[in-house]
Design a protein around this motif. Structure first.
Motif, PDB file in Angstrom:
ATOM      1  N   MET A 113       0.521  -0.932   0.346  1.00 50.22           N
ATOM      2  CA  MET A 113       0.006  -0.100   0.046  1.00 50.22           C
ATOM      3  C   MET A 113       0.795   1.239  -0.125  1.00 50.22           C
ATOM      4  SD  MET A 113      -2.711  -0.378  -0.633  1.00 50.22           S
ATOM      5  CE  MET A 113      -2.947   1.553  -0.234  1.00 50.22           C
ATOM      6  N   SER A 114       1.971   0.964   1.222  1.00 49.19           N
ATOM      7  CA  SER A 114       3.146   2.607   0.747  1.00 49.19           C
ATOM      8  C   SER A 114       3.477   2.795  -0.810  1.00 49.19           C
ATOM      9  CB  SER A 114       4.221   2.194   1.735  1.00 49.19           C
ATOM     10  OG  SER A 114       4.600   0.733   1.866  1.00 49.19           O
ATOM     11  N   TYR A 115       4.033   1.499  -1.296  1.00 49.64           N
ATOM     12  CA  TYR A 115       4.493   0.815  -2.772  1.00 49.64           C
ATOM     13  C   TYR A 115       3.456   1.914  -3.637  1.00 49.64           C
ATOM     14  CZ  TYR A 115       6.857   0.173  -6.783  1.00 49.64           C
ATOM     15  OH  TYR A 115       7.566   0.265  -7.783  1.00 49.64           O
ATOM     16  N   TYR A 116       1.824   1.691  -3.525  1.00 52.67           N
ATOM     17  CA  TYR A 116       1.104   1.762  -4.376  1.00 52.67           C
ATOM     18  C   TYR A 116       1.036   3.180  -4.302  1.00 52.67           C
ATOM     19  CZ  TYR A 116      -2.846   2.016  -7.053  1.00 52.67           C
ATOM     20  OH  TYR A 116      -4.204   2.667  -7.622  1.00 52.67           O
ATOM     21  N   LYS A 117       0.973   3.576  -2.923  1.00 57.21           N
ATOM     22  CA  LYS A 117       0.574   5.360  -3.004  1.00 57.21           C
ATOM     23  C   LYS A 117       1.133   6.462  -2.764  1.00 57.21           C
ATOM     24  CE  LYS A 117      -0.509   7.830   1.346  1.00 57.21           C
ATOM     25  NZ  LYS A 117       0.186   8.587   1.202  1.00 57.21           N
ATOM     26  N   HIS A 118       3.325   6.356  -2.633  1.00 57.62           N
ATOM     27  CA  HIS A 118       3.450   7.322  -2.715  1.00 57.62           C
ATOM     28  C   HIS A 118       4.576   7.084  -4.117  1.00 57.62           C
ATOM     29  CE1 HIS A 118       3.901   8.151   1.406  1.00 57.62           C
ATOM     30  NE2 HIS A 118       4.321   6.928   1.729  1.00 57.62           N
ATOM     31  N   SER A 119       4.194   5.978  -4.847  1.00 55.54           N
ATOM     32  CA  SER A 119       4.103   5.877  -6.123  1.00 55.54           C
ATOM     33  C   SER A 119       3.140   6.838  -7.234  1.00 55.54           C
ATOM     34  CB  SER A 119       4.014   4.270  -7.576  1.00 55.54           C
ATOM     35  OG  SER A 119       5.441   3.176  -6.552  1.00 55.54           O
ATOM     36  N   LEU A 120       2.543   6.273  -6.398  1.00 58.07           N
ATOM     37  CA  LEU A 120       1.316   7.568  -7.653  1.00 58.07           C
ATOM     38  C   LEU A 120       1.434   9.216  -7.708  1.00 58.07           C
ATOM     39  CD1 LEU A 120      -1.719   5.284  -8.065  1.00 58.07           C
ATOM     40  CD2 LEU A 120       0.039   5.771  -9.080  1.00 58.07           C
ATOM     41  N   GLU A 121       1.832   9.166  -6.008  1.00 56.80           N
ATOM     42  CA  GLU A 121       2.260  10.860  -5.701  1.00 56.80           C
ATOM     43  C   GLU A 121       3.840  11.303  -6.874  1.00 56.80           C
ATOM     44  OE1 GLU A 121       1.164  10.813  -0.859  1.00 56.80           O
ATOM     45  OE2 GLU A 121       2.883  10.316  -1.593  1.00 56.80           O
ATOM     46  N   MET A 122       3.736  10.253  -7.009  1.00 57.45           N
ATOM     47  CA  MET A 122       5.301  11.087  -8.324  1.00 57.45           C
ATOM     48  C   MET A 122       4.533  11.904  -9.259  1.00 57.45           C
ATOM     49  SD  MET A 122       8.190  10.525  -6.545  1.00 57.45           S
ATOM     50  CE  MET A 122       7.662   9.978  -4.953  1.00 57.45           C
ATOM     51  N   ILE A 123       3.322  11.588  -9.344  1.00 51.81           N
ATOM     52  CA  ILE A 123       2.627  12.383 -11.146  1.00 51.81           C
ATOM     53  C   ILE A 123       2.255  13.514 -10.555  1.00 51.81           C
ATOM     54  CG2 ILE A 123       0.433  12.259 -11.962  1.00 51.81           C
ATOM     55  CD1 ILE A 123       0.717   9.304 -11.829  1.00 51.81           C
ATOM     56  N   ASN A 124       2.172  14.380  -9.146  1.00 45.80           N
ATOM     57  CA  ASN A 124       1.709  15.328  -8.942  1.00 45.80           C
ATOM     58  C   ASN A 124       2.791  16.264  -9.201  1.00 45.80           C
ATOM     59  OD1 ASN A 124       1.102  17.870  -7.375  1.00 45.80           O
ATOM     60  ND2 ASN A 124       0.052  16.531  -5.322  1.00 45.80           N
ATOM     61  N   PRO A 125       3.196  17.665  -9.293  1.00 44.71           N
ATOM     62  CA  PRO A 125       4.030  17.734 -10.150  1.00 44.71           C
ATOM     63  C   PRO A 125       4.824  18.661  -9.085  1.00 44.71           C
ATOM     64  CG  PRO A 125       2.486  18.499 -11.096  1.00 44.71           C
ATOM     65  CD  PRO A 125       1.858  17.623 -10.054  1.00 44.71           C
ATOM     66  N   ASP A 126       3.892  19.345  -7.854  1.00 44.22           N
ATOM     67  CA  ASP A 126       4.773  19.668  -6.758  1.00 44.22           C
ATOM     68  C   ASP A 126       5.336  18.668  -5.475  1.00 44.22           C
ATOM     69  OD1 ASP A 126       3.593  22.189  -6.723  1.00 44.22           O
ATOM     70  OD2 ASP A 126       1.300  21.336  -5.739  1.00 44.22           O
ATOM     71  N   VAL A 127       5.209  17.453  -6.000  1.00 47.07           N
ATOM     72  CA  VAL A 127       6.269  16.563  -5.416  1.00 47.07           C
ATOM     73  C   VAL A 127       7.261  16.053  -5.986  1.00 47.07           C
ATOM     74  CG1 VAL A 127       5.741  14.259  -4.827  1.00 47.07           C
ATOM     75  CG2 VAL A 127       3.567  15.337  -4.088  1.00 47.07           C
ATOM     76  N   TRP A 128       6.870  16.311  -6.978  1.00 46.51           N
ATOM     77  CA  TRP A 128       8.175  15.860  -7.939  1.00 46.51           C
ATOM     78  C   TRP A 128       9.511  17.014  -7.859  1.00 46.51           C
ATOM     79  CZ3 TRP A 128       9.202  11.285 -11.181  1.00 46.51           C
ATOM     80  CH2 TRP A 128      10.368  11.550 -11.842  1.00 46.51           C
ATOM     81  N   GLN A 129       8.284  18.555  -7.752  1.00 48.62           N
ATOM     82  CA  GLN A 129       9.368  19.516  -7.704  1.00 48.62           C
ATOM     83  C   GLN A 129      10.418  18.957  -6.191  1.00 48.62           C
ATOM     84  OE1 GLN A 129       7.658  22.616  -8.880  1.00 48.62           O
ATOM     85  NE2 GLN A 129       7.155  21.610 -11.288  1.00 48.62           N
ATOM     86  N   GLU A 130       9.381  18.862  -4.909  1.00 46.17           N
ATOM     87  CA  GLU A 130       9.839  18.751  -3.901  1.00 46.17           C
ATOM     88  C   GLU A 130      10.876  17.442  -3.729  1.00 46.17           C
ATOM     89  OE1 GLU A 130       8.580  19.158   0.669  1.00 46.17           O
ATOM     90  OE2 GLU A 130       6.921  19.153  -0.548  1.00 46.17           O
ATOM     91  N   LEU A 131      10.922  16.478  -4.216  1.00 46.65           N
ATOM     92  CA  LEU A 131      11.990  15.535  -4.383  1.00 46.65           C
ATOM     93  C   LEU A 131      13.322  15.540  -5.447  1.00 46.65           C
ATOM     94  CD1 LEU A 131      12.527  12.730  -3.371  1.00 46.65           C
ATOM     95  CD2 LEU A 131      10.809  11.768  -5.062  1.00 46.65           C
ATOM     96  N   PHE A 132      12.719  15.703  -6.325  1.00 49.47           N
ATOM     97  CA  PHE A 132      13.923  16.260  -7.754  1.00 49.47           C
ATOM     98  C   PHE A 132      14.644  17.493  -7.671  1.00 49.47           C
ATOM     99  CE2 PHE A 132      10.880  11.916  -8.647  1.00 49.47           C
ATOM    100  CZ  PHE A 132      12.335  11.332  -8.722  1.00 49.47           C
TER     101      PHE A 132
END
Length: 339
Positions: free
Chosen positions: A208-227
């Motif tokens: 569940m954590s893998y699935y949930k956080h993987s799909l969070e990568m689609i969110n541009p705000d999350v992507w920019q905060e991580l990468f």
């Protein structure tokens, strides 16, 4: 600083993705492995000596990391080290087991770095350990524990001398503890501090954590905060051509890696390298790992496809937001009918 990555942890909750690999080597965000994040954090923090302690199914991890060249760790002095567990007893299944470190004491005794960073291999974040060390020194701490929203992240900084002392002390007592146990009991009266990391964090320890956080990568705000541009997440490169989209292809709110051929409809999904999606196929809310082949007129929703899965024509599969359907590596669904 000396970098120590504990990759021994086994989590039954994510067993479907770790049958053929260690948790550290689970693919994530279209082109990475989980270990890429903590390893890149160390390299970006000017750590030049990193020791990885694996236990289960670590061949794919070693294949991914190789000599450490992509992380600038293929060095004549220091660099990347693998220290597989010589034993398979249960005492190695918990993060930060001092017993696993005790089997490789020579590495610690020969290291010239004054401080050590000890982390797990499955926490996704972008953190500067130099900032943690600066706080550690300014507060006069013996051990600094990194937290997020008040919860420990299994990331610690301490002097290498103290780490060696803790390992040797456990050897003498003959009862081996974990770092968490030592910090929790603190029988030696150490000064233990917390460093609150305020950026994005994903702890991948279940399906569940893998699935949930993987799909969070689609969110541009999350992507920019991580990468972050000046703190890149490094990984093993693949020489794949750009992805090819047919005239009928539809892609909405998704991440598509290179080397794919897309002829169907993809929505709210992450597609890894070398995936093929046939005409008339609809994929929604799913994660499709490397080299998976999906043929025509399929309808697939809330699925996690491991590597090299084959889906033939007219297959209907669906999981849910709270219980995604898992297809293990190399799974075949349907029957290929040749005319």
């Amino acid at each position: 600083m000396l970098g120590i990555i504990d990759a021994t942890t086994y989590k039954k909750e994510i067993e479907d993705l770790t049958i053929n690999r260690t948790l550290a080597a689970v693919p994530f965000a279209g082109r990475y492995r989980l270990i890429d994040f903590v390893l890149s954090n160390m390299v970006n923090s000017d750590i030049e000596s990193v020791a990885i302690f694996p236990k289960y199914q670590y061949r794919s991890l070693m294949d991914h990391l190789g000599s450490g060249k992509q992380w600038d760790l293929n060095r004549k002095k220091d660099g990347l080290f693998f220290f597989p567990s010589p034993h398979l007893h249960d005492q190695y299944d918990e993060f930060g087991s001092l017993r696993q470190f005790s089997d490789h004491m020579t590495y610690f005794l020969r290291s010239q770095q004054k401080y050590a960073v000890i982390t797990n291999s499955y926490t996704v974040c972008n953190i500067d350990f130099k900032d943690v060390l600066e706080r550690h020194l300014s507060m006069g701490c013996d051990i600094t524990e990194v937290t997020h929203e008040g919860k420990p992240l299994q990331m610690y900084i301490m002097s290498t001398e103290l780490l060696i002392s803790l390992i040797e002390g456990n050897i003498q007592k003959g009862s081996f503890q974990t770092l968490a146990e030592i910090i929790g009991e603190n029988l030696q009266g150490l000064t233990i501090c917390q460093y609150e990391h305020r950026g994005y964090v994903a702890v991948i320890d279940s399906i569940m954590s893998y699935y949930k956080h993987s799909l969070e990568m689609i969110n541009p705000d999350v992507w920019q905060e991580l990468f972050i541009k000046d703190r890149p997440i490094l990984t093993k490169p693949k020489d794949e051509p750009p992805t090819k989209y047919s005239e009928d292809a539809v892609v909405k709110n998704s991440l598509i890696a290179n080397g794919c051929i897309i002829e169907g409809h993809i929505e709210n999904s992450i597609i890894f390298r070398g995936v093929r999606v046939g005409k008339g196929t609809v994929i929604k809310n799913s994660i499709v790992m490397q080299r998976t082949q999906i043929r025509e007129n399929c309808n697939l929703d809330s699925i996690v496809f491991d590597k090299d899965v084959k889906i033939f024509d007219n297959i209907q599969l669906a999981g849910s937001k709270y219980s995604p359907h898992i297809l293990r590596k190399g799974t075949t669904q349907g029957v290929l009918i040749e005319s």
